[in-house]
Design a protein around this motif. Structure first.
Motif, short mmCIF file in Angstrom:
data_model
loop_
_atom_site.label_atom_id
_atom_site.label_comp_id
_atom_site.label_asym_id
_atom_site.label_seq_id
_atom_site.Cartn_x
_atom_site.Cartn_y
_atom_site.Cartn_z
N UNK A 174 0.85 -1.19 0.00
CA UNK A 174 0.00 0.00 0.00
C UNK A 174 0.89 1.25 0.00
N UNK A 175 0.65 2.18 -0.91
CA UNK A 175 1.39 3.44 -0.90
C UNK A 175 0.47 4.58 -1.35
N UNK A 176 0.62 5.77 -0.88
CA UNK A 176 1.43 6.21 0.24
C UNK A 176 0.46 6.44 1.39
N UNK A 177 0.73 5.85 2.52
CA UNK A 177 -0.20 5.90 3.65
C UNK A 177 0.36 6.66 4.84
N UNK A 219 5.31 -6.68 -8.96
CA UNK A 219 4.46 -5.48 -8.97
C UNK A 219 3.42 -5.47 -10.09
N UNK A 220 2.17 -5.36 -9.69
CA UNK A 220 1.05 -5.10 -10.59
C UNK A 220 0.28 -3.95 -9.94
N UNK A 221 0.36 -2.77 -10.55
CA UNK A 221 -0.04 -1.54 -9.88
C UNK A 221 -1.50 -1.19 -10.16
N UNK A 222 -2.22 -0.92 -9.09
CA UNK A 222 -3.59 -0.41 -9.19
C UNK A 222 -3.61 1.02 -8.68
N UNK A 239 -11.29 0.89 -8.79
CA UNK A 239 -11.76 0.78 -7.41
C UNK A 239 -11.08 -0.40 -6.71
N UNK A 240 -11.06 -0.33 -5.40
CA UNK A 240 -10.33 -1.35 -4.63
C UNK A 240 -10.86 -2.74 -4.91
N UNK A 241 -12.18 -2.92 -4.96
CA UNK A 241 -12.72 -4.26 -5.15
C UNK A 241 -12.34 -4.83 -6.51
N UNK A 242 -12.35 -3.98 -7.53
CA UNK A 242 -11.96 -4.44 -8.86
C UNK A 242 -10.47 -4.74 -8.93
N UNK A 243 -9.70 -4.11 -8.08
CA UNK A 243 -8.25 -4.33 -8.09
C UNK A 243 -7.86 -5.67 -7.48
N UNK A 265 -4.05 -7.27 -8.49
CA UNK A 265 -3.12 -6.19 -8.16
C UNK A 265 -2.35 -6.53 -6.89
N UNK A 266 -1.10 -6.14 -6.87
CA UNK A 266 -0.26 -6.35 -5.68
C UNK A 266 0.22 -5.03 -5.08
N UNK A 267 0.28 -3.98 -5.89
CA UNK A 267 0.69 -2.66 -5.41
C UNK A 267 -0.50 -1.72 -5.57
#
Length: 696
Positions: free
Chosen positions: A529-532, A561-564, A603-607, A626-628
């Protein structure tokens, strides 16, 4: 088919719990579901090793499934129906465990008043019937190298002749001076790897708590930390105080009559002064000091145990020398020492291959934490901890040193650090302690800082004061190559930790900003998770920079890395300034790093959910896997990571800072000891550079 490894001795006194714990550590690094099976067990008390394994590795295995049967039952069954029937029943019970787990660690018999006629043969047969690899453990204590060599060779031949799959032989408790000779002798005479572990007195030393339990003592003073101290020596009080004080040794348990107030107060005063720190005071004859003496004792050395036992000095001495330390859930520091010993003297990569551990597709939080420790140890680095007197930092340092993870430097006044460590029963070993106020490099650091901040009007005189601050001093140690990384923030604010890094270390040439990620360890995978933690409201260019940095960090720690690029809408379904920012950032990532897989806005759920992804973005290479995950702002990111951490039971490792030229990492002021250990390991890995094999 479930794999298994059978660890067994050939007699008593081999200390094989160290090897059993070490093998369990190897298994849990690679396998999600590990079971434990002990074919035969004594019925007269708790199984300390299983209790330790259950607590340390968070095992959910029911205790009643761990054991085959008691020794008494086994003896009766063998006498009445023969060995075949005994083995048959134990095999059935083993397979009941094996069906539920990917790998099973089998703990052989203990040769302690078992009544079995031929335990070695029984262990060999059980290992064969279980289809288990076998690791025999041989005791090397108080033996010459030639005798150890012969015993190890005989053990190998005995098990090999009975058809066992012997994958390695371990000789334990060898005299440290003889270890190299033993290893050399065995390498020339055995066809399988042989490892020799030296005797470590801290493992055989009983804790104060164990002494109290064994002697039926009454605790008059002492906290949990004091009760966990190792009694490395016993000093019996009879002499007058000046002579007696000269006899004290570090970690000793003082044994004195309860009416010798001078020895009680003198010992505790010496401990308070750190000359030397003691384990505690044991009072004989059932005598208890008066309330004034006890009140003074409590003020002199808070937490240091004072114990009363009814017996006299002579019978008490006999009982004390018969007590030997044991690995247990109540002595976690011994477990860390044991693992450090195992990992220093066993080729864990070789042994893992020989016991045929197949890496799980799942990555659990524990597996991720194990890998951090292993990778940080593999390329040793130096990490500075500015908060040298903070209890959590000292406890984390204790773990890191016992596990031999990295070299440590603690900052602060040396006497204060050592006294605090002594009160906590922590051995700082090879850790370096530097007082920024008096360190010879303070002048050099002041000159360097004044040079770096001259454009801000910083003079040498001002810099001389600034660099005495532990955060600035630690940062300059990293900048000047005296340390490879820094971890702070247990008691300092994020600003106090990061500001010196901005001023001294600065950002990498290819980084626009400094940002952060959390490794979110879920039950079956690790997400980034970035950037938190750092940037409140990044613009599109900064958001793209965060995504690229986060992908680089993910790859460095073995997460493909697979970025969402997260937003409140997916694809082209939404519009507005917030969505447009994410859309532009996604385009910038593709332009700057066409090699990266990136999707956004999403969106998070689709990721993360494949079913949702098939509906919303069926052609995407990222959606659903997604992983990132890059959040559009700090408000969203910080709240999301905390919600997942608390609601889903995820382990959040971080924040890990990225974008700096050299690694500096911040801790939450609520950080737990394990959080600090993980962050130091991450910092050491960052200092190593490079990337881990992808595939997570």
């Amino acid at each position: 088919m479930t794999r298994s490894v059978y660890v067994t001795g050939i007699g008593r006194g081999d200390g094989r719990q160290v090897i059993e714990l070490g093998v369990m550590e190897l298994l849990t690094r690679h396998v999600d579901r590990v079971g434990v099976f002990r074919p035969l067990v004594h019925d007269d008390g708790p199984d300390r090793l299983f209790d330790l394994l259950r607590a340390r590795y968070r095992l959910t295995q029911p205790a009643d499934s761990v054991y085959g049967m008691g020794y008494e039952e086994a003896n009766a069954l063998q006498a009445e129906q023969g060995t075949d029937e005994l083995v048959s029943r134990l095999v059935d019970r083993f397979h009941a465990v094996a069906r539920e787990y990917d790998y099973v660690l089998v703990l052989g018999t203990d040769y302690a008043d078992t009544g079995l006629p031929d335990e070695l043969s029984l262990n060999a047969r059980l290992a064969n019937e279980f289809g288990a690899s076998l690791v025999p453990v041989v005791a090397g204590r108080d033996q010459e190298p030639e005798a150890v060599r012969d015993e190890a060779r005989n053990a190998y031949r005995a098990f090999d002749s009975m058809g066992c799959d012997v994958v390695a032989v371990v000789v334990n408790r060898v005299a440290p001076a003889d270890r190299a000779a033993v290893v050399e002798a065995l390498a020339a005479h055995l066809p399988v790897p042989c490892y020799a572990l030296p005797e470590d007195s801290s493992l055989s030393a009983p804790t104060v708590s164990q002494i109290v339990h064994a002697l039926g003592g009454e605790v008059l003073l002492g906290d949990d930390s004091g009760m966990a101290r190792d009694a490395k020596d016993f000093v019996f009080g009879g002499a007058m105080l000046p002579t007696f004080l000269k006899a004290l040794t570090e970690g000793c348990l003082v044994v004195a009559p309860g009416d010798r107030a001078d020895l009680i107060i003198g010992s505790l005063a010496a401990h308070s002064a750190g000359a030397p720190p003691i384990a505690g005071v044991l009072l004989t004859l059932g005598e208890r000091p008066g309330p004034d003496i006890m009140a003074l004792a409590a003020r002199l050395a808070p937490g240091t145990p004072v114990i009363s036992v009814p017996g006299g000095s002579f019978p008490t001495a006999g009982e004390l020398f018969a007590i030997e330390g044991k690995l247990s859930a109540a002595s976690p520091r011994k477990a860390e020492t044991a693992l450090g010993l195992f990992e220093r003297h066993v080729d864990t990569v070789e042994l893992t291959k020989r016991i045929a551990v197949l890496k799980s597709d799942r990555v659990t939080p524990m597996m991720f934490e194990h890998e951090l420790i292993e990778r940080s140890r593999s390329g040793r680095r130096r990490v500075v901890l500015p908060e040298g007197t903070e209890e959590r930092v000292l406890r984390a340092a204790d773990v890191l040193l016992r596990r031999d993870v990295c070299d440590l430097t603690l900052l602060g006044e040396e006497d204060a650090i050592r006294k605090r460590a002594a009160d906590l029963s922590i051995e700082l070993g090879d850790a370096h302690i530097i007082d920024p106020q008096t360190a010879p490099v303070r002048e050099r650091f002041a000159e360097r800082y004044a040079e770096l901040r001259a454009h801000k009007g910083v003079t040498y005189e001002l810099a001389y004061d600034v660099v005495a601050d532990v955060s600035y001093f630690g940062t300059l140690m990293v900048q000047e190559g005296l340390a490879d990384g820094m971890v702070s923030g247990a008691v300092h604010s994020t600003a106090a930790t990061i500001r010196p890094a901005f001023e001294v270390i600065k950002t990498k040439p290819d980084a626009q900003i400094v940002s952060s990620v959390f490794f979110m360890c879920l039950a079956d995978r690790v997400l980034v998770y970035g950037d938190c933690a750092v940037n409140p409201d990044p613009n599109a260019e900064q958001l793209a920079d965060i995504a690229i940095q986060s992908a680089t960090t993910a790859a460095q720690f073995g997460v493909e890395p697979r970025i969402a690029m997260l937003s409140y809408s997916t694809g082209t379904s939404g519009s507005g300034a917030d969505v447009d920012k994410v859309r532009k950032a996604t385009e910038l990532v593709r332009e700057r790093r066409p090699d990266l897989l990136v999707e956004g806005p999403i969106q998070y759920d689709a990721a993360v959910d494949a079913d949702v992804a098939r509906t919303k973005l069926p052609e995407s290479e990222v959606a659903g896997r997604a992983t990132v995950l890059v959040f559009p702002d700090l408000n969203t990111g910080n709240n999301t990571y905390k919600a997942v951490q608390r609601s889903a039971g995820a382990v959040a490792v971080g924040p890990v800072l990225q974008g700096l030229r050299k690694p500096v990492n911040d801790l939450s002021r609520g950080a737990l000891v394990q959080d600090i250990v993980n962050t130091v390991a991450i910092t050491a890995i960052q200092a190593q550079g490079g990337t881990a094999p992808a595939g997570r």
